[in-house]
Design a protein around this motif. Structure first.
Motif, PDB file in Angstrom:
ATOM      1  N   SER A 136       0.848  -1.182   0.000  1.00  9.79           N
ATOM      2  CA  SER A 136       0.000   0.000   0.000  1.00  9.79           C
ATOM      3  C   SER A 136       0.884   1.232   0.000  1.00  9.79           C
ATOM      4  N   ALA A 137       0.354   2.311  -0.516  1.00 12.35           N
ATOM      5  CA  ALA A 137       1.100   3.561  -0.528  1.00 12.35           C
ATOM      6  C   ALA A 137       1.343   4.003   0.907  1.00 12.35           C
ATOM      7  N   SER A 138       2.467   4.637   1.130  1.00  7.15           N
ATOM      8  CA  SER A 138       2.748   5.068   2.492  1.00  7.15           C
ATOM      9  C   SER A 138       1.950   6.327   2.810  1.00  7.15           C
ATOM     10  N   ILE A 139       1.626   6.477   4.082  1.00  8.21           N
ATOM     11  CA  ILE A 139       0.853   7.624   4.542  1.00  8.21           C
ATOM     12  C   ILE A 139       1.792   8.814   4.696  1.00  8.21           C
ATOM     13  N   ASP A 140       1.449   9.931   4.076  1.00  8.28           N
ATOM     14  CA  ASP A 140       2.230  11.157   4.200  1.00  8.28           C
ATOM     15  C   ASP A 140       1.733  11.904   5.444  1.00  8.28           C
ATOM     16  N   PRO A 141       2.598  12.060   6.459  1.00  6.30           N
ATOM     17  CA  PRO A 141       2.127  12.721   7.689  1.00  6.30           C
ATOM     18  C   PRO A 141       1.691  14.164   7.481  1.00  6.30           C
ATOM     19  N   LYS A 142       2.089  14.778   6.342  1.00  5.40           N
ATOM     20  CA  LYS A 142       1.700  16.158   6.073  1.00  5.40           C
ATOM     21  C   LYS A 142       0.438  16.259   5.210  1.00  5.40           C
ATOM     22  N   ALA A 143      -0.053  15.137   4.745  1.00  4.54           N
ATOM     23  CA  ALA A 143      -1.235  15.171   3.886  1.00  4.54           C
ATOM     24  C   ALA A 143      -2.481  15.546   4.697  1.00  4.54           C
ATOM     25  N   PRO A 144      -3.438  16.228   4.058  1.00  2.00           N
ATOM     26  CA  PRO A 144      -4.693  16.518   4.753  1.00  2.00           C
ATOM     27  C   PRO A 144      -5.375  15.214   5.168  1.00  2.00           C
ATOM     28  N   VAL A 145      -6.113  15.252   6.280  1.00  2.00           N
ATOM     29  CA  VAL A 145      -6.777  14.063   6.803  1.00  2.00           C
ATOM     30  C   VAL A 145      -8.287  14.227   6.702  1.00  2.00           C
ATOM     31  N   VAL A 146      -8.939  13.204   6.157  1.00  2.00           N
ATOM     32  CA  VAL A 146     -10.401  13.143   6.090  1.00  2.00           C
ATOM     33  C   VAL A 146     -10.811  11.911   6.892  1.00  2.00           C
ATOM     34  N   THR A 147     -11.719  12.086   7.858  1.00  2.00           N
ATOM     35  CA  THR A 147     -12.108  10.980   8.734  1.00  2.00           C
ATOM     36  C   THR A 147     -13.581  10.653   8.558  1.00  2.00           C
ATOM     37  N   VAL A 148     -13.870   9.357   8.479  1.00  2.00           N
ATOM     38  CA  VAL A 148     -15.257   8.876   8.454  1.00  2.00           C
ATOM     39  C   VAL A 148     -15.376   7.792   9.513  1.00  2.00           C
ATOM     40  N   THR A 149     -16.530   7.733  10.162  1.00  2.00           N
ATOM     41  CA  THR A 149     -16.745   6.807  11.268  1.00  2.00           C
ATOM     42  C   THR A 149     -17.884   5.850  10.955  1.00  2.00           C
ATOM     43  N   ALA A 150     -17.727   4.602  11.399  1.00  2.00           N
ATOM     44  CA  ALA A 150     -18.830   3.639  11.432  1.00  2.00           C
ATOM     45  C   ALA A 150     -19.194   3.508  12.911  1.00  2.00           C
ATOM     46  N   PRO A 151     -20.213   4.256  13.369  1.00  2.00           N
ATOM     47  CA  PRO A 151     -20.576   4.180  14.786  1.00  2.00           C
ATOM     48  C   PRO A 151     -21.270   2.862  15.104  1.00  2.00           C
ATOM     49  N   ASP A 152     -21.468   2.570  16.394  1.00  2.00           N
ATOM     50  CA  ASP A 152     -22.254   1.393  16.758  1.00  2.00           C
ATOM     51  C   ASP A 152     -23.580   1.462  16.018  1.00  2.00           C
ATOM     52  N   GLY A 153     -23.992   0.348  15.435  1.00  2.00           N
ATOM     53  CA  GLY A 153     -25.245   0.313  14.691  1.00  2.00           C
ATOM     54  C   GLY A 153     -25.129   0.816  13.270  1.00  2.00           C
TER      55      GLY A 153
END
Length: 112
Positions: free
Chosen positions: A7-24
Protein backbone atom coordinates in the motif's frame (compact mmCIF):
# COMPACT_ATOMS: atom_id res chain seq x y z
CA UNK A 1 3.59 -15.20 4.14
CA UNK A 2 2.42 -13.09 1.28
CA UNK A 3 1.33 -9.55 2.05
CA UNK A 4 -0.36 -8.80 -1.29
CA UNK A 5 0.18 -5.51 -3.06
CA UNK A 6 2.12 -2.93 -1.10
CA UNK A 7 0.00 0.00 0.00
CA UNK A 8 1.10 3.56 -0.53
CA UNK A 9 2.75 5.07 2.49
CA UNK A 10 0.85 7.62 4.54
CA UNK A 11 2.23 11.16 4.20
CA UNK A 12 2.13 12.72 7.69
CA UNK A 13 1.70 16.16 6.07
CA UNK A 14 -1.23 15.17 3.89
CA UNK A 15 -4.69 16.52 4.75
CA UNK A 16 -6.78 14.06 6.80
CA UNK A 17 -10.40 13.14 6.09
CA UNK A 18 -12.11 10.98 8.73
CA UNK A 19 -15.26 8.88 8.45
CA UNK A 20 -16.75 6.81 11.27
CA UNK A 21 -18.83 3.64 11.43
CA UNK A 22 -20.58 4.18 14.79
CA UNK A 23 -22.25 1.39 16.76
CA UNK A 24 -25.25 0.31 14.69
CA UNK A 25 -23.71 1.50 11.41
CA UNK A 26 -25.19 -1.51 9.58
CA UNK A 27 -28.58 0.13 10.13
CA UNK A 28 -27.71 3.82 10.54
CA UNK A 29 -24.82 4.20 8.09
CA UNK A 30 -21.58 6.17 8.15
CA UNK A 31 -21.13 9.31 10.23
CA UNK A 32 -20.85 11.62 8.46
CA UNK A 33 -22.17 10.37 5.13
CA UNK A 34 -20.83 13.41 3.27
CA UNK A 35 -17.10 14.13 3.17
CA UNK A 36 -15.00 16.91 1.64
CA UNK A 37 -11.49 16.25 0.37
CA UNK A 38 -8.98 18.46 -1.42
CA UNK A 39 -9.01 18.18 -5.20
CA UNK A 40 -5.79 17.36 -7.04
CA UNK A 41 -3.71 16.47 -3.97
CA UNK A 42 -3.24 13.20 -2.10
CA UNK A 43 -4.87 12.92 1.32
CA UNK A 44 -5.13 10.47 4.19
CA UNK A 45 -8.49 8.82 4.69
CA UNK A 46 -9.05 7.56 8.24
CA UNK A 47 -11.82 4.98 8.67
CA UNK A 48 -12.77 4.80 12.35
CA UNK A 49 -14.81 1.62 12.82
CA UNK A 50 -16.37 1.94 16.28
CA UNK A 51 -18.91 -0.84 15.68
CA UNK A 52 -18.12 -4.07 17.55
CA UNK A 53 -21.28 -5.82 16.32
CA UNK A 54 -20.36 -6.27 12.62
CA UNK A 55 -17.32 -5.91 10.34
CA UNK A 56 -17.25 -2.96 7.94
CA UNK A 57 -15.03 -1.60 5.20
CA UNK A 58 -14.66 1.59 3.16
CA UNK A 59 -14.71 1.52 -0.63
CA UNK A 60 -14.34 4.66 -2.74
CA UNK A 61 -15.68 4.90 -6.29
CA UNK A 62 -14.99 7.52 -8.92
CA UNK A 63 -17.78 9.36 -10.80
CA UNK A 64 -17.93 6.52 -13.38
CA UNK A 65 -18.41 3.92 -10.62
CA UNK A 66 -14.92 2.43 -10.89
CA UNK A 67 -13.08 1.63 -7.66
CA UNK A 68 -10.44 4.11 -6.47
CA UNK A 69 -7.39 2.25 -5.17
CA UNK A 70 -6.74 3.24 -1.54
CA UNK A 71 -5.09 0.05 -0.23
CA UNK A 72 -6.39 -2.93 1.74
CA UNK A 73 -10.15 -2.50 1.97
CA UNK A 74 -10.96 -5.86 3.60
CA UNK A 75 -13.78 -5.63 6.17
CA UNK A 76 -12.67 -5.49 9.80
CA UNK A 77 -14.41 -5.45 13.17
CA UNK A 78 -14.25 -2.50 15.53
CA UNK A 79 -13.31 -0.77 17.55
CA UNK A 80 -10.35 -0.18 15.24
CA UNK A 81 -9.05 2.42 12.80
CA UNK A 82 -7.41 2.08 9.40
CA UNK A 83 -5.66 4.87 7.53
CA UNK A 84 -5.53 4.88 3.74
CA UNK A 85 -3.28 6.86 1.42
CA UNK A 86 -5.85 8.27 -0.99
CA UNK A 87 -4.57 9.44 -4.37
CA UNK A 88 -5.03 12.92 -5.76
CA UNK A 89 -8.61 13.08 -7.04
CA UNK A 90 -9.91 15.36 -9.76
CA UNK A 91 -12.64 17.70 -8.56
CA UNK A 92 -16.08 16.08 -8.44
CA UNK A 93 -18.33 13.75 -6.50
CA UNK A 94 -17.19 10.26 -5.48
CA UNK A 95 -19.40 7.67 -3.84
CA UNK A 96 -18.34 5.52 -0.91
CA UNK A 97 -19.86 2.46 0.69
CA UNK A 98 -19.33 -0.53 2.93
CA UNK A 99 -19.39 -3.70 0.80
CA UNK A 100 -20.85 -5.64 3.75
CA UNK A 101 -23.81 -3.24 4.11
CA UNK A 102 -24.09 -1.60 0.64
CA UNK A 103 -27.70 -0.44 0.99
CA UNK A 104 -27.39 1.41 4.31
CA UNK A 105 -23.72 2.38 4.54
CA UNK A 106 -23.26 4.81 1.68
CA UNK A 107 -22.14 8.38 1.21
CA UNK A 108 -20.58 11.00 -1.03
CA UNK A 109 -17.08 12.44 -0.97
CA UNK A 110 -16.67 15.74 -2.80
CA UNK A 111 -13.20 16.66 -4.03
CA UNK A 112 -12.93 20.42 -4.34
Amino acid sequence: GSSGAPSASIDPKAPVVTVTAPDGAAINGFDPNTLDAPADKPFTLVFDNQDSTAPHNFLLKDPSGAAVSIGDTAPFSGPAKKSYAAPALAGGKYSFLCAVHPTTMTGTLTAK
